[in-house]
Design a protein around this motif. Structure first.
Motif, mmCIF file in Angstrom:
data_model
loop_
_atom_site.group_PDB
_atom_site.id
_atom_site.type_symbol
_atom_site.label_atom_id
_atom_site.label_comp_id
_atom_site.label_asym_id
_atom_site.label_seq_id
_atom_site.Cartn_x
_atom_site.Cartn_y
_atom_site.Cartn_z
ATOM 1 N N LYS A 3 0.846 -1.190 0.000
ATOM 2 C CA LYS A 3 0.000 0.000 0.000
ATOM 3 C C LYS A 3 0.882 1.241 0.000
ATOM 4 N N GLN A 4 0.478 2.226 -0.816
ATOM 5 C CA GLN A 4 1.295 3.425 -0.987
ATOM 6 C C GLN A 4 0.401 4.662 -0.983
ATOM 7 N N GLU A 5 0.791 5.666 -0.199
ATOM 8 C CA GLU A 5 0.098 6.949 -0.215
ATOM 9 C C GLU A 5 0.515 7.727 -1.462
ATOM 10 N N VAL A 6 -0.457 8.218 -2.214
ATOM 11 C CA VAL A 6 -0.162 8.987 -3.425
ATOM 12 C C VAL A 6 -0.999 10.258 -3.436
ATOM 13 N N VAL A 7 -0.639 11.164 -4.327
ATOM 14 C CA VAL A 7 -1.373 12.414 -4.486
ATOM 15 C C VAL A 7 -1.662 12.609 -5.970
ATOM 16 N N GLN A 8 -2.935 12.856 -6.280
ATOM 17 C CA GLN A 8 -3.310 13.147 -7.659
ATOM 18 C C GLN A 8 -4.050 14.482 -7.702
ATOM 19 N N TYR A 9 -4.192 15.025 -8.938
ATOM 20 C CA TYR A 9 -4.680 16.383 -9.095
ATOM 21 C C TYR A 9 -5.714 16.417 -10.220
ATOM 22 N N PRO A 10 -6.952 16.788 -9.920
ATOM 23 C CA PRO A 10 -7.983 16.836 -10.966
ATOM 24 C C PRO A 10 -7.924 18.136 -11.769
ATOM 25 N N HIS A 11 -7.884 18.020 -13.089
ATOM 26 C CA HIS A 11 -7.878 19.186 -13.976
ATOM 27 C C HIS A 11 -9.012 19.023 -14.989
ATOM 28 N N SER A 12 -9.832 20.031 -15.116
ATOM 29 C CA SER A 12 -10.930 19.977 -16.079
ATOM 30 C C SER A 12 -10.423 20.205 -17.494
ATOM 31 N N VAL A 13 -11.268 19.893 -18.465
ATOM 32 C CA VAL A 13 -10.905 20.153 -19.862
ATOM 33 C C VAL A 13 -10.640 21.633 -20.071
ATOM 34 N N GLY A 14 -11.474 22.481 -19.480
ATOM 35 C CA GLY A 14 -11.279 23.920 -19.619
ATOM 36 C C GLY A 14 -9.949 24.374 -19.048
ATOM 37 N N GLU A 15 -9.565 23.837 -17.891
ATOM 38 C CA GLU A 15 -8.287 24.204 -17.282
ATOM 39 C C GLU A 15 -7.113 23.743 -18.132
ATOM 40 N N ILE A 16 -7.236 22.567 -18.731
ATOM 41 C CA ILE A 16 -6.159 22.035 -19.580
ATOM 42 C C ILE A 16 -5.981 22.899 -20.834
ATOM 43 N N VAL A 17 -7.087 23.246 -21.483
ATOM 44 C CA VAL A 17 -7.006 24.074 -22.689
ATOM 45 C C VAL A 17 -6.480 25.464 -22.348
ATOM 46 N N THR A 18 -6.923 26.021 -21.239
ATOM 47 C CA THR A 18 -6.455 27.344 -20.829
ATOM 48 C C THR A 18 -4.959 27.339 -20.546
ATOM 49 N N ALA A 19 -4.464 26.304 -19.864
ATOM 50 C CA ALA A 19 -3.026 26.205 -19.593
ATOM 51 C C ALA A 19 -2.229 26.073 -20.887
ATOM 52 N N THR A 20 -2.780 25.351 -21.856
ATOM 53 C CA THR A 20 -2.128 25.222 -23.163
ATOM 54 C C THR A 20 -1.980 26.587 -23.819
ATOM 55 N N ALA A 21 -3.061 27.359 -23.796
ATOM 56 C CA ALA A 21 -3.028 28.695 -24.404
ATOM 57 C C ALA A 21 -2.078 29.617 -23.656
ATOM 58 N N ARG A 22 -2.076 29.532 -22.321
ATOM 59 C CA ARG A 22 -1.185 30.402 -21.532
ATOM 60 C C ARG A 22 0.281 30.113 -21.816
#
Length: 278
Positions: A204-223
Protein backbone atom coordinates in the motif's frame (compact mmCIF):
# COMPACT_ATOMS: atom_id res chain seq x y z
CA UNK A 1 -0.31 25.10 -3.31
CA UNK A 2 2.68 25.62 -1.04
CA UNK A 3 6.12 24.25 -1.85
CA UNK A 4 6.08 21.63 0.92
CA UNK A 5 2.79 20.16 -0.30
CA UNK A 6 4.13 20.11 -3.87
CA UNK A 7 7.36 18.39 -2.84
CA UNK A 8 5.59 15.88 -0.58
CA UNK A 9 3.33 14.86 -3.44
CA UNK A 10 6.25 14.52 -5.81
CA UNK A 11 8.17 12.28 -3.38
CA UNK A 12 5.16 10.05 -2.65
CA UNK A 13 4.30 9.65 -6.31
CA UNK A 14 7.90 8.89 -7.28
CA UNK A 15 7.96 6.03 -4.74
CA UNK A 16 4.79 4.62 -6.33
CA UNK A 17 6.12 4.88 -9.88
CA UNK A 18 9.50 3.44 -8.91
CA UNK A 19 7.64 0.38 -7.59
CA UNK A 20 5.44 0.17 -10.69
CA UNK A 21 8.43 0.54 -13.01
CA UNK A 22 10.09 -2.44 -11.33
CA UNK A 23 6.88 -4.52 -11.38
CA UNK A 24 5.23 -3.78 -14.73
CA UNK A 25 5.82 -6.34 -17.42
CA UNK A 26 7.01 -8.99 -14.97
CA UNK A 27 3.76 -10.90 -14.30
CA UNK A 28 1.95 -13.39 -16.54
CA UNK A 29 -1.34 -11.45 -16.29
CA UNK A 30 -0.02 -8.00 -17.17
CA UNK A 31 -2.52 -6.48 -19.60
CA UNK A 32 -0.47 -3.44 -20.64
CA UNK A 33 3.20 -4.31 -20.54
CA UNK A 34 3.88 -7.59 -22.32
CA UNK A 35 7.61 -7.11 -22.79
CA UNK A 36 8.17 -10.32 -24.73
CA UNK A 37 5.58 -9.45 -27.38
CA UNK A 38 6.96 -5.91 -27.59
CA UNK A 39 10.43 -7.28 -28.24
CA UNK A 40 8.90 -9.52 -30.91
CA UNK A 41 7.52 -6.42 -32.67
CA UNK A 42 4.15 -5.66 -31.06
CA UNK A 43 2.92 -2.12 -31.65
CA UNK A 44 1.88 -0.52 -28.33
CA UNK A 45 0.60 2.77 -29.75
CA UNK A 46 -3.10 3.44 -30.34
CA UNK A 47 -4.81 4.97 -33.40
CA UNK A 48 -5.60 8.30 -31.68
CA UNK A 49 -2.00 9.32 -31.02
CA UNK A 50 -0.78 7.84 -34.31
CA UNK A 51 -3.25 9.98 -36.26
CA UNK A 52 -2.52 13.16 -34.32
CA UNK A 53 1.25 12.72 -34.56
CA UNK A 54 1.22 11.94 -38.27
CA UNK A 55 4.42 10.87 -40.01
CA UNK A 56 7.24 10.75 -37.46
CA UNK A 57 10.07 9.24 -39.51
CA UNK A 58 13.08 11.52 -39.33
CA UNK A 59 11.46 13.79 -36.73
CA UNK A 60 12.63 14.60 -33.21
CA UNK A 61 10.09 13.38 -30.66
CA UNK A 62 10.00 14.07 -26.91
CA UNK A 63 7.88 11.62 -24.91
CA UNK A 64 6.86 13.00 -21.51
CA UNK A 65 6.18 10.64 -18.59
CA UNK A 66 7.54 7.78 -20.63
CA UNK A 67 7.50 5.16 -17.82
CA UNK A 68 9.90 2.35 -18.78
CA UNK A 69 9.94 3.21 -22.43
CA UNK A 70 7.76 0.83 -24.44
CA UNK A 71 5.77 3.55 -26.21
CA UNK A 72 8.88 5.70 -26.58
CA UNK A 73 10.65 2.86 -28.34
CA UNK A 74 7.66 2.21 -30.58
CA UNK A 75 7.98 5.80 -31.83
CA UNK A 76 11.61 4.92 -32.55
CA UNK A 77 10.46 1.87 -34.52
CA UNK A 78 8.44 4.24 -36.67
CA UNK A 79 11.61 6.12 -37.55
CA UNK A 80 11.58 8.97 -35.03
CA UNK A 81 14.61 10.23 -33.11
CA UNK A 82 13.20 9.88 -29.61
CA UNK A 83 13.86 11.19 -26.13
CA UNK A 84 11.89 9.92 -23.15
CA UNK A 85 11.54 11.79 -19.85
CA UNK A 86 10.31 10.38 -16.55
CA UNK A 87 10.80 11.37 -12.90
CA UNK A 88 11.29 7.76 -11.79
CA UNK A 89 14.93 6.62 -11.72
CA UNK A 90 13.74 2.99 -11.75
CA UNK A 91 11.72 3.67 -14.91
CA UNK A 92 14.62 5.37 -16.68
CA UNK A 93 17.03 2.54 -15.79
CA UNK A 94 14.56 -0.02 -17.14
CA UNK A 95 13.91 2.03 -20.28
CA UNK A 96 17.60 2.13 -21.11
CA UNK A 97 17.84 -1.63 -20.58
CA UNK A 98 14.79 -2.23 -22.77
CA UNK A 99 16.26 -0.10 -25.55
CA UNK A 100 19.37 -2.28 -25.55
CA UNK A 101 17.30 -5.47 -25.62
CA UNK A 102 15.17 -4.14 -28.48
CA UNK A 103 18.25 -2.81 -30.32
CA UNK A 104 16.60 0.58 -30.70
CA UNK A 105 18.16 4.01 -30.23
CA UNK A 106 16.62 6.39 -27.71
CA UNK A 107 17.75 8.89 -25.11
CA UNK A 108 16.16 8.62 -21.65
CA UNK A 109 16.35 11.46 -19.14
CA UNK A 110 15.38 11.43 -15.47
CA UNK A 111 13.50 14.68 -14.81
CA UNK A 112 10.24 16.07 -13.46
CA UNK A 113 8.06 17.10 -16.41
CA UNK A 114 7.06 20.20 -14.41
CA UNK A 115 10.71 21.28 -14.52
CA UNK A 116 12.26 20.08 -17.76
CA UNK A 117 16.00 20.58 -18.34
CA UNK A 118 16.77 23.82 -20.16
CA UNK A 119 18.91 21.99 -22.73
CA UNK A 120 15.74 20.47 -24.22
CA UNK A 121 14.61 23.90 -25.42
CA UNK A 122 13.66 24.13 -29.07
CA UNK A 123 14.88 20.65 -29.96
CA UNK A 124 11.69 18.81 -30.91
CA UNK A 125 9.16 18.60 -33.72
CA UNK A 126 6.72 16.71 -31.51
CA UNK A 127 6.07 16.50 -27.78
CA UNK A 128 3.86 13.53 -26.93
CA UNK A 129 2.19 12.44 -23.69
CA UNK A 130 -0.48 9.74 -23.44
CA UNK A 131 -2.79 8.02 -20.93
CA UNK A 132 -2.63 8.70 -17.21
CA UNK A 133 -0.67 11.93 -17.60
CA UNK A 134 -2.02 15.12 -16.08
CA UNK A 135 -3.69 13.63 -13.00
CA UNK A 136 -0.14 13.33 -11.59
CA UNK A 137 0.71 16.97 -12.30
CA UNK A 138 0.36 19.55 -9.53
CA UNK A 139 1.44 22.55 -11.65
CA UNK A 140 -0.42 22.32 -14.93
CA UNK A 141 0.96 25.64 -16.19
CA UNK A 142 4.55 24.51 -15.56
CA UNK A 143 3.92 21.26 -17.45
CA UNK A 144 2.53 23.11 -20.46
CA UNK A 145 5.34 25.71 -20.40
CA UNK A 146 7.87 22.87 -20.46
CA UNK A 147 6.18 21.22 -23.42
CA UNK A 148 6.07 24.56 -25.27
CA UNK A 149 9.71 25.28 -24.42
CA UNK A 150 10.85 21.98 -25.91
CA UNK A 151 9.13 22.57 -29.26
CA UNK A 152 10.64 24.17 -32.30
CA UNK A 153 8.54 26.89 -33.95
CA UNK A 154 5.82 25.03 -35.85
CA UNK A 155 6.22 21.93 -33.67
CA UNK A 156 3.22 20.20 -32.12
CA UNK A 157 2.09 18.93 -28.75
CA UNK A 158 0.02 15.72 -28.84
CA UNK A 159 -1.77 14.89 -25.60
CA UNK A 160 -4.17 11.94 -25.16
CA UNK A 161 -5.48 11.28 -21.67
CA UNK A 162 -8.34 9.98 -19.57
CA UNK A 163 -11.29 12.34 -19.72
CA UNK A 164 -11.67 14.34 -16.48
CA UNK A 165 -15.33 13.36 -16.23
CA UNK A 166 -14.45 9.66 -16.46
CA UNK A 167 -11.87 10.20 -13.73
CA UNK A 168 -14.57 11.37 -11.32
CA UNK A 169 -16.00 7.83 -11.22
CA UNK A 170 -15.25 5.34 -8.49
CA UNK A 171 -17.44 2.71 -10.14
CA UNK A 172 -19.80 2.35 -13.08
CA UNK A 173 -22.18 -0.26 -11.63
CA UNK A 174 -23.33 1.12 -9.29
CA UNK A 175 -22.63 4.61 -10.63
CA UNK A 176 -20.55 6.34 -7.95
CA UNK A 177 -18.55 9.54 -8.41
CA UNK A 178 -16.07 10.43 -5.66
CA UNK A 179 -13.47 12.70 -7.33
CA UNK A 180 -13.70 16.41 -8.17
CA UNK A 181 -14.12 17.61 -11.73
CA UNK A 182 -11.18 19.98 -12.00
CA UNK A 183 -9.84 22.54 -9.58
CA UNK A 184 -6.36 21.06 -9.20
CA UNK A 185 -6.60 20.51 -5.44
CA UNK A 186 -4.45 17.59 -4.17
CA UNK A 187 -6.39 14.35 -3.70
CA UNK A 188 -4.61 12.01 -1.30
CA UNK A 189 -5.33 8.30 -1.13
CA UNK A 190 -3.73 4.97 -0.40
CA UNK A 191 -3.43 2.63 -3.37
CA UNK A 192 -2.61 -1.05 -3.59
CA UNK A 193 -1.80 -3.08 -6.67
CA UNK A 194 -1.57 -1.63 -10.15
CA UNK A 195 -3.83 -1.05 -13.13
CA UNK A 196 -1.60 -3.28 -15.28
CA UNK A 197 -1.98 -6.44 -13.21
CA UNK A 198 -4.22 -6.57 -10.12
CA UNK A 199 -2.57 -9.82 -9.07
CA UNK A 200 0.88 -8.32 -8.67
CA UNK A 201 1.74 -8.07 -4.97
CA UNK A 202 2.49 -4.41 -4.21
CA UNK A 203 2.58 -2.64 -0.87
CA UNK A 204 0.00 0.00 0.00
CA UNK A 205 1.30 3.42 -0.99
CA UNK A 206 0.10 6.95 -0.21
CA UNK A 207 -0.16 8.99 -3.42
CA UNK A 208 -1.37 12.41 -4.49
CA UNK A 209 -3.31 13.15 -7.66
CA UNK A 210 -4.68 16.38 -9.10
CA UNK A 211 -7.98 16.84 -10.97
CA UNK A 212 -7.88 19.19 -13.98
CA UNK A 213 -10.93 19.98 -16.08
CA UNK A 214 -10.90 20.15 -19.86
CA UNK A 215 -11.28 23.92 -19.62
CA UNK A 216 -8.29 24.20 -17.28
CA UNK A 217 -6.16 22.03 -19.58
CA UNK A 218 -7.01 24.07 -22.69
CA UNK A 219 -6.46 27.34 -20.83
CA UNK A 220 -3.03 26.20 -19.59
CA UNK A 221 -2.13 25.22 -23.16
CA UNK A 222 -3.03 28.69 -24.40
CA UNK A 223 -1.19 30.40 -21.53
CA UNK A 224 1.96 28.52 -22.55
CA UNK A 225 1.76 30.18 -25.97
CA UNK A 226 0.53 27.14 -27.88
CA UNK A 227 -2.35 27.28 -30.36
CA UNK A 228 -4.90 24.46 -30.02
CA UNK A 229 -5.90 23.24 -33.46
CA UNK A 230 -7.74 20.10 -32.40
CA UNK A 231 -9.64 19.01 -29.29
CA UNK A 232 -11.68 15.81 -29.35
CA UNK A 233 -13.63 13.77 -26.81
CA UNK A 234 -13.74 10.02 -27.38
CA UNK A 235 -16.58 7.74 -26.29
CA UNK A 236 -14.80 4.44 -26.93
CA UNK A 237 -11.38 3.03 -26.20
CA UNK A 238 -9.38 -0.14 -26.77
CA UNK A 239 -8.64 -0.45 -23.05
CA UNK A 240 -9.99 0.51 -19.64
CA UNK A 241 -7.08 1.05 -17.30
CA UNK A 242 -9.49 1.70 -14.44
CA UNK A 243 -11.26 -1.66 -14.90
CA UNK A 244 -14.75 -0.31 -14.29
CA UNK A 245 -16.40 -0.16 -17.75
CA UNK A 246 -18.22 -2.87 -19.70
CA UNK A 247 -16.52 -4.26 -22.79
CA UNK A 248 -18.64 -4.45 -25.92
CA UNK A 249 -18.87 -7.38 -28.34
CA UNK A 250 -16.46 -5.47 -30.62
CA UNK A 251 -13.83 -5.48 -27.86
CA UNK A 252 -14.14 -1.73 -27.19
CA UNK A 253 -14.96 -0.11 -23.86
CA UNK A 254 -17.71 2.50 -23.53
CA UNK A 255 -19.38 4.48 -20.77
CA UNK A 256 -23.15 4.01 -21.33
CA UNK A 257 -25.36 6.79 -20.04
CA UNK A 258 -29.08 6.83 -20.79
CA UNK A 259 -29.31 6.23 -24.57
CA UNK A 260 -25.85 7.60 -25.36
CA UNK A 261 -22.21 7.28 -24.25
CA UNK A 262 -20.09 9.70 -22.24
CA UNK A 263 -16.44 10.39 -23.10
CA UNK A 264 -13.68 8.16 -21.76
CA UNK A 265 -10.71 9.94 -23.36
CA UNK A 266 -9.88 13.35 -24.75
CA UNK A 267 -7.17 14.29 -27.22
CA UNK A 268 -5.55 17.64 -27.79
CA UNK A 269 -3.16 18.85 -30.46
CA UNK A 270 -1.52 22.25 -30.19
CA UNK A 271 1.02 24.04 -32.35
CA UNK A 272 3.97 26.22 -31.39
CA UNK A 273 3.73 29.48 -33.36
CA UNK A 274 6.22 29.91 -36.21
CA UNK A 275 7.25 33.23 -34.66
CA UNK A 276 7.47 33.33 -30.88
CA UNK A 277 6.66 36.48 -28.92
CA UNK A 278 9.75 38.18 -27.52
Amino acid sequence: MNRKSFDDGLVANRILWDARARAHGTGPNDLFYDVDSFLAGRQTLYPIELELAGEVAGRDVLHLQCHFGMDTLNWARLGARVTGVDFSPAAIARARELAKRAELTAEFIEADTQNLPADLAGRFDLVIATYGVLCWIADLDAWMRGAAMALRPGGRLVLVDLHPMFQTLASYEPLVADWPYGGGEPQREAVTGTYADPNLPMEKQEVVQYPHSVGEIVTATARAGLVVDRLSEHTEAQFDGRRILPQGPDGLYRFPFSDTHLPILYSLRAVSPQTRAQ
